[in-house]
Design an enzyme around this catalytic site. Structure first.
Site, PDB file in Angstrom:
ATOM      1  N   GLY A   1       0.971  -1.074  -0.084  1.00  0.00           N
ATOM      2  CA  GLY A   1       0.044   0.266   0.063  1.00  0.00           C
ATOM      3  C   GLY A   1       0.956   1.191   0.013  1.00  0.00           C
TER       4      GLY A   1
ATOM      5  N   GLN B   1       2.927  10.081   1.086  1.00  0.00           N
ATOM      6  CA  GLN B   1       4.201   9.156   0.924  1.00  0.00           C
ATOM      7  C   GLN B   1       4.933   9.739  -0.447  1.00  0.00           C
ATOM      8  OE1 GLN B   1       2.358   5.244   2.331  1.00  0.00           O
ATOM      9  NE2 GLN B   1       4.501   5.056   2.687  1.00  0.00           N
TER      10      GLN B   1
ATOM     11  N   CYS C   1       7.252  -0.019   6.479  1.00  0.00           N
ATOM     12  CA  CYS C   1       6.767   1.140   5.659  1.00  0.00           C
ATOM     13  C   CYS C   1       7.850   1.546   4.655  1.00  0.00           C
ATOM     14  CB  CYS C   1       6.393   2.173   6.679  1.00  0.00           C
ATOM     15  SG  CYS C   1       5.559   3.487   5.991  1.00  0.00           S
ATOM     16  N   LEU C   2       7.288   1.862   3.420  1.00  0.00           N
ATOM     17  CA  LEU C   2       8.046   2.382   2.380  1.00  0.00           C
ATOM     18  C   LEU C   2       8.630   3.560   2.610  1.00  0.00           C
ATOM     19  CD1 LEU C   2       5.649   1.341  -0.805  1.00  0.00           C
ATOM     20  CD2 LEU C   2       7.651   0.229   0.242  1.00  0.00           C
TER      21      LEU C   2
ATOM     22  N   HIS D   1      -3.239   0.877   8.098  1.00  0.00           N
ATOM     23  CA  HIS D   1      -1.867   1.639   8.193  1.00  0.00           C
ATOM     24  C   HIS D   1      -2.012   2.847   7.036  1.00  0.00           C
ATOM     25  CE1 HIS D   1       2.549   1.150   7.869  1.00  0.00           C
ATOM     26  NE2 HIS D   1       2.398   1.910   6.707  1.00  0.00           N
ATOM     27  N   GLU D   2      -2.499   2.714   5.912  1.00  0.00           N
ATOM     28  CA  GLU D   2      -2.609   3.887   5.005  1.00  0.00           C
ATOM     29  C   GLU D   2      -3.555   5.064   5.375  1.00  0.00           C
ATOM     30  OE1 GLU D   2      -0.054   3.539   2.685  1.00  0.00           O
ATOM     31  OE2 GLU D   2       0.286   1.533   3.139  1.00  0.00           O
TER      32      GLU D   2
ATOM     33  N   HIS E   1      -1.607   7.206   7.562  1.00  0.00           N
ATOM     34  CA  HIS E   1      -0.876   8.258   6.635  1.00  0.00           C
ATOM     35  C   HIS E   1      -1.543   9.457   6.552  1.00  0.00           C
ATOM     36  CE1 HIS E   1       3.141   6.399   6.157  1.00  0.00           C
ATOM     37  NE2 HIS E   1       2.546   5.227   5.820  1.00  0.00           N
TER      38      HIS E   1
END
Length: 193
Positions: A45, A50, A107-108, A149-150, A153
């Site tokens: 995701g 991000q 996480c990216l 999670h997303e 953000h």
């Protein structure tokens, strides 16, 4: 567009709702998909903050390349799995299960940082698809975790904020390293970006 890392202000800002799905949002959706697919680390995701854009949009890809749902999938998975990677506009969790599980997350935007996060096992998602169709559906498993999670953000929260104190302490050197790297990258970017 690049995936920004710890220290970028977009990661700590609350994202604005999308009021209409315009050409700009279509381009952002394509960029989110491309950034997720081309990331060095395999992710499931990605949220618009991000890539430095504070709009309430995320992309999810929690299925394999065949797009098939796992046995026992909840209704949300049956709807969303065949669409993946799927971009969701103004996603929100409208209900959560009392049952929780603790799983290690990464996480990216925080490469090299992992930690154990406790989250509800299933959630009810309300969101809009890029074609304007609204949906409300119960989601479980990896999809439920990824959605939480997303969506965090979009509210300026990182999974790092939810991990145990000892794991936060162990991750601080990497968090500081990422912040320095991000500051260096922001200094050399052209002003119009």
């Amino acid at each position: 567009m690049r995936i920004v890392v710890n220290g970028h202000p977009a990661l700590r800002a609350i994202s604005a709702p999308v009021t209409e799905i315009s050409k700009d949002e279509m381009q952002l959706a394509d960029e989110l998909k491309r950034s997720l697919e081309e990331s060095e680390i395999q992710g499931v995701g990605l949220a618009a903050p991000q890539i430095g854009v504070n709009k309430r949009m995320i992309v999810i890809k929690t299925t394999g390349d065949d797009g098939r749902s796992r046995p026992g999938a909840l209704p949300g998975e049956l709807i969303l799995d065949p669409l993946m990677p799927v971009v969701l506009v103004n996603p929100e969790i409208v209900a959560s299960s009392e049952e929780t599980s603790t799983v290690e997350e990464g996480c990216l935007s925080l490469p090299g940082v992992n930690g154990h996060v406790t989250r509800p096992v299933s959630v009810t998602l309300h969101a809009t698809l890029m074609d304007g169709q609204e949906l409300t559906a119960e989601c479980g498993g990896l999809l439920a975790r990824c959605l939480q999670h997303e969506i965090d953000h979009l509210d300026g929260k990182l999974f790092f904020d939810k991990i145990p104190a000892d794991e936060q302490k162990a991750a601080m050197p990497q968090m500081k390293k990422l912040s320095k790297r991000e500051a260096g990258l922001r200094r050399i970017q052209p002003k119009h970006q």
